[in-house]
Write an enzyme that holds these catalytic residues in place. Sequence first.
Site, PDB file in Angstrom:
ATOM      1  N   ARG A 182       4.082 -36.450 -39.827  1.00 45.99           N
ATOM      2  CA  ARG A 182       3.853 -35.330 -40.759  1.00 45.99           C
ATOM      3  C   ARG A 182       3.210 -34.114 -40.098  1.00 45.99           C
ATOM      4  O   ARG A 182       2.402 -33.406 -40.707  1.00 45.99           O
ATOM      5  CB  ARG A 182       2.987 -35.782 -41.951  1.00 45.99           C
ATOM      6  CG  ARG A 182       3.569 -36.880 -42.772  1.00 45.99           C
ATOM      7  CD  ARG A 182       4.818 -36.448 -43.517  1.00 45.99           C
ATOM      8  NE  ARG A 182       5.428 -37.591 -44.167  1.00 45.99           N
ATOM      9  CZ  ARG A 182       6.330 -38.373 -43.560  1.00 45.99           C
ATOM     10  NH1 ARG A 182       6.748 -38.099 -42.343  1.00 45.99           N
ATOM     11  NH2 ARG A 182       6.850 -39.412 -44.182  1.00 45.99           N
ATOM     12  N   CYS A 229       3.111 -36.281 -51.844  1.00 44.50           N
ATOM     13  CA  CYS A 229       2.053 -37.237 -51.516  1.00 44.50           C
ATOM     14  C   CYS A 229       0.807 -36.470 -51.090  1.00 44.50           C
ATOM     15  O   CYS A 229       0.888 -35.571 -50.255  1.00 44.50           O
ATOM     16  CB  CYS A 229       2.509 -38.178 -50.401  1.00 44.50           C
ATOM     17  SG  CYS A 229       3.579 -39.478 -51.031  1.00 44.50           S
ATOM     18  N   GLU A 300      -2.933 -35.016 -46.781  1.00 44.35           N
ATOM     19  CA  GLU A 300      -1.672 -34.534 -46.190  1.00 44.35           C
ATOM     20  C   GLU A 300      -1.409 -33.098 -46.644  1.00 44.35           C
ATOM     21  O   GLU A 300      -0.848 -32.278 -45.912  1.00 44.35           O
ATOM     22  CB  GLU A 300      -0.504 -35.434 -46.609  1.00 44.35           C
ATOM     23  CG  GLU A 300       0.825 -34.934 -46.060  1.00 44.35           C
ATOM     24  CD  GLU A 300       2.034 -35.712 -46.560  1.00 44.35           C
ATOM     25  OE1 GLU A 300       2.126 -36.903 -46.284  1.00 44.35           O
ATOM     26  OE2 GLU A 300       2.892 -35.094 -47.225  1.00 44.35           O
TER      27      GLU A 300
HETATM   28  N1  EPU Z   1       2.959 -48.641 -53.992  1.00 40.40           N
HETATM   29  C1  EPU Z   1       2.162 -49.241 -54.910  1.00 40.40           C
HETATM   30  N2  EPU Z   1       1.603 -48.464 -55.893  1.00 40.40           N
HETATM   31  C2  EPU Z   1       1.807 -47.119 -55.951  1.00 40.40           C
HETATM   32  C3  EPU Z   1       2.621 -46.516 -54.993  1.00 40.40           C
HETATM   33  C4  EPU Z   1       3.192 -47.290 -54.012  1.00 40.40           C
HETATM   34  O1  EPU Z   1       1.928 -50.455 -54.873  1.00 40.40           O
HETATM   35  O2  EPU Z   1       1.265 -46.489 -56.855  1.00 40.40           O
HETATM   36  C5  EPU Z   1       3.598 -49.472 -52.954  1.00 40.40           C
HETATM   37  C6  EPU Z   1       5.113 -49.504 -53.102  1.00 40.40           C
HETATM   38  O3  EPU Z   1       5.521 -50.503 -53.990  1.00 40.40           O
HETATM   39  C7  EPU Z   1       5.558 -49.777 -51.685  1.00 40.40           C
HETATM   40  C8  EPU Z   1       4.494 -49.081 -50.836  1.00 40.40           C
HETATM   41  O4  EPU Z   1       3.372 -48.886 -51.675  1.00 40.40           O
HETATM   42  O5  EPU Z   1       5.522 -51.133 -51.392  1.00 40.40           O
HETATM   43  C9  EPU Z   1       4.961 -47.745 -50.272  1.00 40.40           C
HETATM   44  O6  EPU Z   1       5.317 -46.892 -51.341  1.00 40.40           O
HETATM   45  P1  EPU Z   1       6.532 -45.855 -51.252  1.00 40.40           P
HETATM   46  O7  EPU Z   1       7.782 -46.583 -50.898  1.00 40.40           O
HETATM   47  O8  EPU Z   1       6.512 -45.040 -52.488  1.00 40.40           O
HETATM   48  O9  EPU Z   1       6.215 -44.981 -49.977  1.00 40.40           O
HETATM   49  P2  EPU Z   1       4.946 -44.145 -49.583  1.00 40.40           P
HETATM   50  O10 EPU Z   1       4.497 -44.642 -48.259  1.00 40.40           O
HETATM   51  O11 EPU Z   1       3.946 -44.103 -50.675  1.00 40.40           O
HETATM   52  C10 EPU Z   1       6.302 -42.336 -48.259  1.00 40.40           C
HETATM   53  C11 EPU Z   1       6.123 -40.862 -48.066  1.00 40.40           C
HETATM   54  C12 EPU Z   1       6.782 -40.114 -49.215  1.00 40.40           C
HETATM   55  C13 EPU Z   1       8.251 -40.483 -49.301  1.00 40.40           C
HETATM   56  C14 EPU Z   1       8.319 -42.007 -49.535  1.00 40.40           C
HETATM   57  C15 EPU Z   1       9.747 -42.510 -49.648  1.00 40.40           C
HETATM   58  C16 EPU Z   1       3.970 -40.420 -46.976  1.00 40.40           C
HETATM   59  C17 EPU Z   1       2.542 -40.052 -47.177  1.00 40.40           C
HETATM   60  N3  EPU Z   1       4.706 -40.535 -48.095  1.00 40.40           N
HETATM   61  O12 EPU Z   1       5.554 -42.676 -49.424  1.00 40.40           O
HETATM   62  O13 EPU Z   1       6.687 -38.715 -48.895  1.00 40.40           O
HETATM   63  O14 EPU Z   1       8.882 -39.792 -50.358  1.00 40.40           O
HETATM   64  O15 EPU Z   1       7.677 -42.663 -48.408  1.00 40.40           O
HETATM   65  O16 EPU Z   1      10.242 -43.001 -48.486  1.00 40.40           O
HETATM   66  O17 EPU Z   1       4.406 -40.598 -45.841  1.00 40.40           O
HETATM   67  C18 EPU Z   1       5.435 -36.721 -49.153  1.00 40.40           C
HETATM   68  O18 EPU Z   1       5.315 -36.727 -47.925  1.00 40.40           O
HETATM   69  O19 EPU Z   1       5.000 -35.792 -49.866  1.00 40.40           O
HETATM   70  C19 EPU Z   1       6.094 -37.861 -49.801  1.00 40.40           C
HETATM   71  C20 EPU Z   1       6.129 -38.004 -51.091  1.00 40.40           C
END
Ligand code: EPU
Length: 306
Positions: A182, A229, A300
Amino acid sequence: MIKEIIESYSILAKEFNILVDEPMENYTSLKIGGKADIVALPKHRFELKNLLKRACELDIPVTLFGMGTNLLITDRGIRGLVVITKQLKSKIQIIEKDRDFITIFVDAGERLSKVCQFAINNTLSGLEFAAGIPGTIGGAIMMNAGTKSGEMSTIIKSIEVLNQDTFEMKTIEKDLLNFSYRHLNLSGIIVSAVITLKKGNQERIEQIFKHNLNKKNTSQPVSFASAGCFFKNPVEGTSAGELIDKAGLKGMSVNDAAVSEKHGNFIVNLGNASCEDVFLLKQQIQEKVLEEFNIKLETEVRIEGE
Ligand code: EPU
């Protein structure tokens, strides 16, 4: 405001198209932010260059952003000139073709979603990860936007950068770019990008775009005002969203700033949230996650303003 500052603003306003005392909430996806002293939305790279040069000569501080989709602006707003690059765009051009790859040229202010649509229309693979990510190409490169299935660094061939000291533009090849999670370590302003995409299968590309978009729409609060995020994921282990969720913080709020019920790593503006509300909420989240899991969440979202 002191006399000299007002004078320098009015000189700039005579030479360029400038908005005065402009509320920044209209320019950020979080719909938060006090007024900026003066704002410009250049349409051409030379307008951008001349504007920045003149602002430098007049000693006016400059803050620059694209569509404001990863941005929190303070309630007191921004002093000096805000340059918004989202109108800095022209037609996306195919500049090179070979058997397997196509290289395209895109201006920094172009929407990432428009480049994704261009990829779909031309059967090009490589941008599927970006389905549903808001913002401009320049902003996406600057923060190396991405998901688990890819990030901007994987498709960039080179970028054109405007040096803010010399006001010269130069092309920087991918090998010399220092991308990390990022983040792109760069001084200067991205003016355009050259992106390499792979020729693919129409049905497959559309299917992956659709799948990624559906996943985003079902797991993230896309209909609420947010800055995406809010925290970076910890380098290893559990994601920020899951940590916040496990700490029981979903739904927690400070006035109209709330932790999304849908995804723990989103702070949403329920209507009239202020930057102060978001700051207080952010602090409470960080303290609680530190207390529960001994992990310090890092922001972020970029924060700007007084
Ligand atoms: N999860 C939970 N509870 C929640 C949210 C997530 O248990 O409230 C769990 C999900 O079930 C999953 C894990 O956490 O097992 C990861 O969640 P998710 O797949 O939503 O991915 P993330 O790591 O939270 C990242 C990026 C997002 C991107 C998604 C989709 C970062 C900080 N975030 O989110 O990017 O859309 O992957 O691949 O790297 C952004 O950068 O603004 C952003 C939204």
